[in-house]
Design an enzyme around this catalytic site. Structure first.
Site, mmCIF file in Angstrom:
data_model
loop_
_atom_site.group_PDB
_atom_site.id
_atom_site.type_symbol
_atom_site.label_atom_id
_atom_site.label_comp_id
_atom_site.label_asym_id
_atom_site.label_seq_id
_atom_site.Cartn_x
_atom_site.Cartn_y
_atom_site.Cartn_z
ATOM 1 N N SER A 109 35.025 46.426 45.846
ATOM 2 C CA SER A 109 34.608 45.288 46.682
ATOM 3 C C SER A 109 33.091 45.125 46.681
ATOM 4 O O SER A 109 32.576 44.035 46.953
ATOM 5 C CB SER A 109 35.097 45.481 48.119
ATOM 6 O OG SER A 109 36.495 45.584 48.149
ATOM 7 N N GLN A 161 64.753 41.029 52.399
ATOM 8 C CA GLN A 161 65.559 41.152 53.620
ATOM 9 C C GLN A 161 66.843 40.324 53.518
ATOM 10 O O GLN A 161 67.925 40.786 53.889
ATOM 11 C CB GLN A 161 64.705 40.679 54.821
ATOM 12 C CG GLN A 161 65.286 41.043 56.166
ATOM 13 C CD GLN A 161 65.263 42.555 56.395
ATOM 14 O OE1 GLN A 161 64.553 43.296 55.727
ATOM 15 N NE2 GLN A 161 66.087 43.022 57.322
ATOM 16 N N GLU A 216 40.606 40.187 42.460
ATOM 17 C CA GLU A 216 39.658 39.065 42.595
ATOM 18 C C GLU A 216 39.207 38.898 44.053
ATOM 19 O O GLU A 216 39.011 37.777 44.536
ATOM 20 C CB GLU A 216 40.257 37.786 41.999
ATOM 21 C CG GLU A 216 40.595 38.024 40.529
ATOM 22 C CD GLU A 216 40.748 36.788 39.693
ATOM 23 O OE1 GLU A 216 40.168 35.755 40.058
ATOM 24 O OE2 GLU A 216 41.434 36.879 38.659
ATOM 25 N N THR A 260 39.852 41.336 47.788
ATOM 26 C CA THR A 260 40.983 41.609 48.691
ATOM 27 C C THR A 260 41.031 40.548 49.798
ATOM 28 O O THR A 260 40.075 39.775 49.987
ATOM 29 C CB THR A 260 40.794 42.988 49.358
ATOM 30 O OG1 THR A 260 39.575 42.932 50.125
ATOM 31 C CG2 THR A 260 40.713 44.119 48.330
HETATM 32 C C1 LIG Z 1 46.309 45.376 38.757
HETATM 33 C C2 LIG Z 1 44.841 45.164 38.939
HETATM 34 C C3 LIG Z 1 44.147 44.351 38.057
HETATM 35 C C4 LIG Z 1 42.775 44.182 38.184
HETATM 36 N N1 LIG Z 1 42.089 43.419 37.267
HETATM 37 C C5 LIG Z 1 40.733 43.384 37.317
HETATM 38 C C6 LIG Z 1 39.989 42.744 36.276
HETATM 39 O O1 LIG Z 1 40.559 42.147 35.338
HETATM 40 N N2 LIG Z 1 38.635 42.818 36.305
HETATM 41 C C7 LIG Z 1 37.960 43.471 37.305
HETATM 42 O O2 LIG Z 1 36.744 43.499 37.274
HETATM 43 N N3 LIG Z 1 38.636 44.057 38.321
HETATM 44 C C8 LIG Z 1 39.999 44.051 38.347
HETATM 45 N N4 LIG Z 1 40.697 44.689 39.341
HETATM 46 C C9 LIG Z 1 39.960 45.355 40.406
HETATM 47 C C10 LIG Z 1 40.087 44.649 41.746
HETATM 48 O O3 LIG Z 1 39.366 43.451 41.742
HETATM 49 C C11 LIG Z 1 39.649 45.642 42.821
HETATM 50 O O4 LIG Z 1 40.672 46.623 42.919
HETATM 51 C C12 LIG Z 1 39.399 44.985 44.158
HETATM 52 O O5 LIG Z 1 38.275 44.148 44.111
HETATM 53 C C13 LIG Z 1 39.230 45.990 45.297
HETATM 54 O O6 LIG Z 1 38.347 46.997 44.936
HETATM 55 P P1 LIG Z 1 38.776 48.541 45.128
HETATM 56 O O7 LIG Z 1 40.100 48.710 44.510
HETATM 57 O O8 LIG Z 1 37.675 49.393 44.654
HETATM 58 O O9 LIG Z 1 38.971 48.700 46.689
HETATM 59 P P2 LIG Z 1 37.811 49.053 47.753
HETATM 60 O O10 LIG Z 1 36.657 48.135 47.556
HETATM 61 O O11 LIG Z 1 37.575 50.513 47.733
HETATM 62 O O12 LIG Z 1 38.539 48.640 49.107
HETATM 63 C C14 LIG Z 1 39.475 49.485 49.775
HETATM 64 C C15 LIG Z 1 39.865 48.804 51.081
HETATM 65 O O13 LIG Z 1 38.701 48.632 51.900
HETATM 66 C C16 LIG Z 1 38.552 47.250 52.238
HETATM 67 N N5 LIG Z 1 37.137 46.896 52.310
HETATM 68 C C17 LIG Z 1 36.170 47.119 51.383
HETATM 69 N N6 LIG Z 1 35.005 46.615 51.795
HETATM 70 C C18 LIG Z 1 35.233 46.046 53.016
HETATM 71 C C19 LIG Z 1 34.426 45.349 53.954
HETATM 72 N N7 LIG Z 1 33.104 45.121 53.743
HETATM 73 N N8 LIG Z 1 35.014 44.912 55.100
HETATM 74 C C20 LIG Z 1 36.326 45.131 55.324
HETATM 75 N N9 LIG Z 1 37.148 45.770 54.468
HETATM 76 C C21 LIG Z 1 36.603 46.223 53.333
HETATM 77 C C22 LIG Z 1 39.274 46.498 51.115
HETATM 78 O O14 LIG Z 1 39.650 45.188 51.524
HETATM 79 C C23 LIG Z 1 40.458 47.421 50.874
HETATM 80 O O15 LIG Z 1 41.459 47.166 51.820
HETATM 81 C C24 LIG Z 1 42.076 44.824 39.261
HETATM 82 C C25 LIG Z 1 42.807 45.615 40.162
HETATM 83 C C26 LIG Z 1 44.143 45.799 40.010
HETATM 84 C C27 LIG Z 1 44.874 46.687 41.001
#
Ligand SMILES: Cc1cc2nc3c(=O)[nH]c(=O)nc-3n(C[C@H](O)[C@H](O)[C@H](O)COP(=O)(O)OP(=O)(O)OC[C@H]3O[C@@H](n4cnc5c(N)ncnc54)[C@H](O)[C@@H]3O)c2cc1C
Length: 385
Positions: free
Chosen positions: A132, A342, A369, A371
């Site tokens: 994120s 369900q 893209e 969360t």
């Molecule tokens: C199947 C899949 C395909 C993907 N494809 C791509 C791709 O093609 N290119 C690419 O670049 N990325 C891709 N991603 C990555 C995706 O965009 C990230 O997983 C996503 O942006 C979340 O980042 P993270 O997984 O590190 O979660 P984190 O950022 O670690 O977040 C964990 C939790 O904390 C919450 N959180 C984080 N910051 C805050 C905040 N400031 N306030 C409140 N809540 C917060 C999040 O909402 C989440 O619930 C993909 C992911 C998956 C699972």
């Protein structure tokens, strides 16, 4: 305001529906079960123009608008969310980025083959420690003026189509001391030495879309491959994601529609207590709420598409509309798919029925893209100033 689709819009929607139902829907469960990348149907999607819908014909696309793209993507995702993921990344994260930020020479070299479906594209922003918060990225691109090239080192994570892509829009640090202002964008050629896809992720859903790490080990890339100016990468990444979020909203509508229609049809056939379960008010109300939320999602997605098309002429922003559509449609897809399971009762928990797949596929729309929490942050910032 005219809610009727034009002849052209109906044509692309019907063409996508026809192709998706005839060629994708029958193989979707097997592709999911075996986690097979659908190279053949993706190639056909390219031939039909679905990989570069908004790209002008001179650059290999079909030159239609964002609403046309959304209409086609809903139909493809309804048949198989994995095809939807592959299509949306190629169209809105890669082709859109090249069209908006590429030079004429870069468009000729990369956009033409990507939009026509000859080559496949991916977009790589995320790293293991930078999701994120992409400003935490560590992947580095060091400029060597003598060779007029960058040397890239680092590991990216979670790249949709990462192991299959020919070209990847990559974001890397050119000046760590500048934080997010030190990020630059590149278009990576995956055939050059120093590049390899790393671990392919074993996933809950969209299993036919392959997602992997990318490893750059002294990867040399000529400066011709830099997209935009040095330091503009963060701005470019976020602006491309605005377009991408409209695609994910459309993918969500497609998944939700598939789950809802399966549940509606099942409810009309399944008999308990001597009558179809569709005759119980509890089931009727679930179906009514599912339909209502889907139609609201569809209209928000159309609104975002419309605003993006307007922005092409005015240069305006559409981040708010894109985030609202993505947030509402993705949470609707997850909610609708949960209700569909369900309504199917025990059968909803079985791989013999399609709603189990829709339930697993829906979840990703709330994560990638940006969360749902990040979408709420974008919306709150926009309305609070
Ligand atoms: C199947 C899949 C395909 C993907 N494809 C791509 C791709 O093609 N290119 C690419 O670049 N990325 C891709 N991603 C990555 C995706 O965009 C990230 O997983 C996503 O942006 C979340 O980042 P993270 O997984 O590190 O979660 P984190 O950022 O670690 O977040 C964990 C939790 O904390 C919450 N959180 C984080 N910051 C805050 C905040 N400031 N306030 C409140 N809540 C917060 C999040 O909402 C989440 O619930 C993909 C992911 C998956 C699972």
């Amino acid at each position: 305001m005219d809610f009727n689709l034009t002849e052209e819009h109906r044509m692309i929607r019907d063409m996508a529906r026809d192709f998706a139902q005839k060629e994708i829907a029958p193989i979707a469960a097997k592709l999911d079960e075996e986690a097979l990348f659908p190279a053949e149907t993706v190639r056909k999607m390219g031939e039909l123009g679905f990989m570069g819908i908004e790209v002008p014909e001179e650059y290999g696309g079909v030159g239609m608008d964002t609403l046309a793209y959304v209409l086609a993507l809903i139909e493809i995702s309804k048949a198989c969310a994995s095809h939807g993921a592959i299509m949306s990344v190629n169209n809105s994260l890669v082709c859109y980025g090249l069209l908006r930020y590429g030079t004429e020479e870069q468009r000729e070299a990369f956009l033409v083959p990507l939009a026509s479906g000859d080559k496949l594209g991916a977009y790589s922003l995320t790293e293991p420690q930078a999701g994120s918060d992409p400003a935490e990225m560590r992947c580095s691109a060091v400029y060597n003026p003598e060779a007029d090239e960058y040397v890239i080192n680092g590991v990216k994570a979670w790249v949709t189509s990462g192991p299959c892509a020919d070209y990847i829009v990559l974001f890397a640090m050119t000046d760590k001391s500048q934080g997010h202002r030190g990020i630059s964008a590149f278009i990576v050629d995956t055939t050059l030495p120093g590049f390899s896809p790393g671990k392919v992720e074993p996933k809950l859903g969209i299993r036919a879309s392959h997602t992997s790490e990318l490893i750059f080990d002294n990867y040399h890339l000529s400066a011709f491959h830099r997209l935009g100016k040095e330091g503009d990468g963060f701005k470019i990444a976020l602006s491309i994601l605005d377009a991408g979020r409209i695609g994910i909203a459309a993918q969500s509508v497609g998944i939700a529609e598939a789950a809802y229609e399966a549940a509606r049809d099942y409810a009309k056939e399944r008999v308990q207590f001597g009558q179809t379960i569709a005759s119980f008010q509890a089931i009727q109300w679930m179906l009514a709420d599912m339909k209502t939320k889907i139609e609201a999602s569809r209209l928000l997605t159309y609104q975002a598409a419309f605003t993006k098309d307007e922005a092409k002429a005015t240069g305006g922003r559409y981040s708010l509309e894109a985030s609202i559509a993505k947030l509402f449609a993705s949470e609707t897809a997850m909610w609708v798919a949960t209700k569909a399971v369900q309504i199917f009762g025990g059968n909803g928990y079985s791989k013999e029925y399609p709603v189990e797949r829709h339930f697993r596929d829906a979840k990703i729309t709330e994560i990638y893209e940006g969360t749902s929490e990040i979408q709420r942050m974008v919306i709150a910032r926009s309305i609070l100033g």
